[in-house]
Design a protein around this motif. Structure first.
Motif, short mmCIF file in Angstrom:
data_model
loop_
_atom_site.label_atom_id
_atom_site.label_comp_id
_atom_site.label_asym_id
_atom_site.label_seq_id
_atom_site.Cartn_x
_atom_site.Cartn_y
_atom_site.Cartn_z
N CYS A 129 -105.73 45.96 -12.02
CA CYS A 129 -107.02 46.36 -12.60
C CYS A 129 -107.59 45.26 -13.49
O CYS A 129 -108.79 44.98 -13.47
CB CYS A 129 -106.87 47.65 -13.39
N ASP A 130 -106.73 44.65 -14.28
CA ASP A 130 -107.17 43.55 -15.15
C ASP A 130 -107.77 42.43 -14.31
O ASP A 130 -108.85 41.90 -14.63
CB ASP A 130 -105.98 43.03 -15.96
N ALA A 131 -107.10 42.09 -13.21
CA ALA A 131 -107.61 41.03 -12.33
C ALA A 131 -108.93 41.44 -11.69
O ALA A 131 -109.85 40.62 -11.56
CB ALA A 131 -106.57 40.71 -11.26
N THR A 132 -109.05 42.71 -11.31
CA THR A 132 -110.28 43.19 -10.68
C THR A 132 -111.47 43.07 -11.62
O THR A 132 -112.55 42.62 -11.22
CB THR A 132 -110.11 44.66 -10.23
N VAL A 133 -111.28 43.47 -12.88
CA VAL A 133 -112.36 43.38 -13.86
C VAL A 133 -112.73 41.92 -14.11
O VAL A 133 -113.92 41.58 -14.17
CB VAL A 133 -111.93 44.06 -15.18
N ARG A 134 -111.75 41.06 -14.25
CA ARG A 134 -112.04 39.65 -14.51
C ARG A 134 -112.76 39.00 -13.34
O ARG A 134 -113.68 38.18 -13.53
CB ARG A 134 -110.74 38.91 -14.81
N ILE A 135 -112.40 39.37 -12.13
CA ILE A 135 -113.09 38.85 -10.94
C ILE A 135 -114.54 39.35 -10.93
O ILE A 135 -115.47 38.59 -10.62
CB ILE A 135 -112.35 39.27 -9.66
N ALA A 136 -114.74 40.63 -11.27
CA ALA A 136 -116.09 41.20 -11.31
C ALA A 136 -116.96 40.50 -12.36
O ALA A 136 -118.18 40.42 -12.20
CB ALA A 136 -116.02 42.69 -11.60
N LEU A 137 -116.33 39.98 -13.42
CA LEU A 137 -117.06 39.27 -14.47
C LEU A 137 -117.30 37.80 -14.12
O LEU A 137 -117.90 37.06 -14.90
CB LEU A 137 -116.29 39.36 -15.79
N GLY A 138 -116.81 37.38 -12.95
CA GLY A 138 -117.06 36.02 -12.51
C GLY A 138 -116.03 35.01 -12.96
O GLY A 138 -116.23 33.80 -12.78
N GLU A 139 -114.92 35.45 -13.52
CA GLU A 139 -113.87 34.53 -13.95
C GLU A 139 -113.02 34.08 -12.77
O GLU A 139 -112.86 34.81 -11.79
CB GLU A 139 -112.96 35.20 -14.98
N ASP A 140 -112.48 32.87 -12.86
CA ASP A 140 -111.49 32.41 -11.89
C ASP A 140 -110.13 32.94 -12.32
O ASP A 140 -109.68 32.71 -13.44
CB ASP A 140 -111.47 30.88 -11.82
N VAL A 141 -109.48 33.66 -11.42
CA VAL A 141 -108.23 34.34 -11.75
C VAL A 141 -107.06 33.66 -11.04
O VAL A 141 -107.11 33.41 -9.83
CB VAL A 141 -108.30 35.83 -11.35
N ASP A 142 -106.01 33.35 -11.79
CA ASP A 142 -104.80 32.76 -11.22
C ASP A 142 -104.00 33.81 -10.46
O ASP A 142 -104.09 35.01 -10.75
CB ASP A 142 -103.92 32.16 -12.32
#
Length: 258
Positions: A129-142
């Protein structure tokens, strides 16, 4: 059925019994080997960021997971990776399947463009879920770490509804509740997905209300289950009405100008 002759014989039996008429549409299935399982994954621009698989050790009403154990299913993760890459998928995806541990072969039941129930993945070490939210905010996720195998969780008081629905007595329900409190047995020795006192003390309210109702009247589980399903399921009448909608109306719903 192994060939066309057996298929023809099967169709004859259905027709002779009055269960089928020529022109009807139906689906013939056979049981899949293995244990029920599920997996959830998150993608960014088609790249697999993280995935978590779990064996379903027990089910509730309707076959939903009641007890999960995190597991390593490499072939499932590889299939998810290839599917997400092919679709250039962005965001979450979840699948349900049967997993034959001997052959390590999955038999897929369904796939959904959503995260599903993600608490078990989180406590297994994969914060989807944390990764999903960060991706939705446009962040690059490791990429996320692999799940720790053997981590278990259960669906809390939903388990007791299933017990009561399947005929458990007040004594049996109270014994289940006592095992939860004392940390005994499969459902007592693992975390609850729903009642999370450390993070959300109010989550005890619905659990307490349902448990008290079941202890007073175990058979009330039938109305609890039926009322829940009626509120979210698509009835046969509704499905028939949708099927009869004109094609031009359906096309207008999916058009950009709609």
């Amino acid at each position: 059925m192994n060939d066309a002759d057996e298929l023809g014989q099967t169709l004859d039996r259905f027709q002779n019994s009055g269960s089928w008429s020529p022109g009807d549409t139906f689906l013939i299935q056979q049981p899949a080997p293995g244990r029920q399982a599920e997996a959830a994954a998150v993608f960014q621009k088609g790249k697999l960021i993280g995935a978590a698989c779990a064996d379903v050790l027990a089910t509730g009403i309707g076959g939903g997971p009641a007890l999960r154990r995190s597991a390593s299913h490499p072939m499932v993760v590889e299939h998810l990776r290839r599917l997400g890459e092919h679709l250039e998928w962005q965001g979450p995806m979840s699948v349900e399947y049967f997993y034959d541990h001997e052959s390590q072969q999955p038999y897929y039941i369904e796939a959904n463009p959503r995260i599903g129930e993600s608490l078990h993945a989180k406590i297994s070490g994969v914060p989807l879920c944390d990764a999903t939210v960060r991706i939705a905010l446009g962040e690059d996720v490791d990429p996320l770490p692999d799940a720790t195998p053997g981590i278990m969780s259960h669906n809390g008081f939903i388990v007791m509804i299933a017990d009561a629905y399947n005929g458990a007595t007040r004594f049996q329900l109270f014994k289940r509740l006592l095992n939860h409190w004392l940390g005994r047995g499969d459902f007592g020795s693992c975390e609850s997905d729903m009642t999370r006192l450390r993070e959300d003390k109010l989550s005890l309210v619905p659990a307490t209300a349902v448990i008290l109702r079941l202890l007073v009247a175990p058979r009330s589980a039938n109305s609890l289950a039926q009322g829940t399903v009626d509120n979210y399921s698509l009835s046969y009448a509704a499905a028939t009405a949708i099927d009869r909608l004109p094609d031009d109306f359906l096309a207008s719903i999916g058009s950009p100008s709609a």
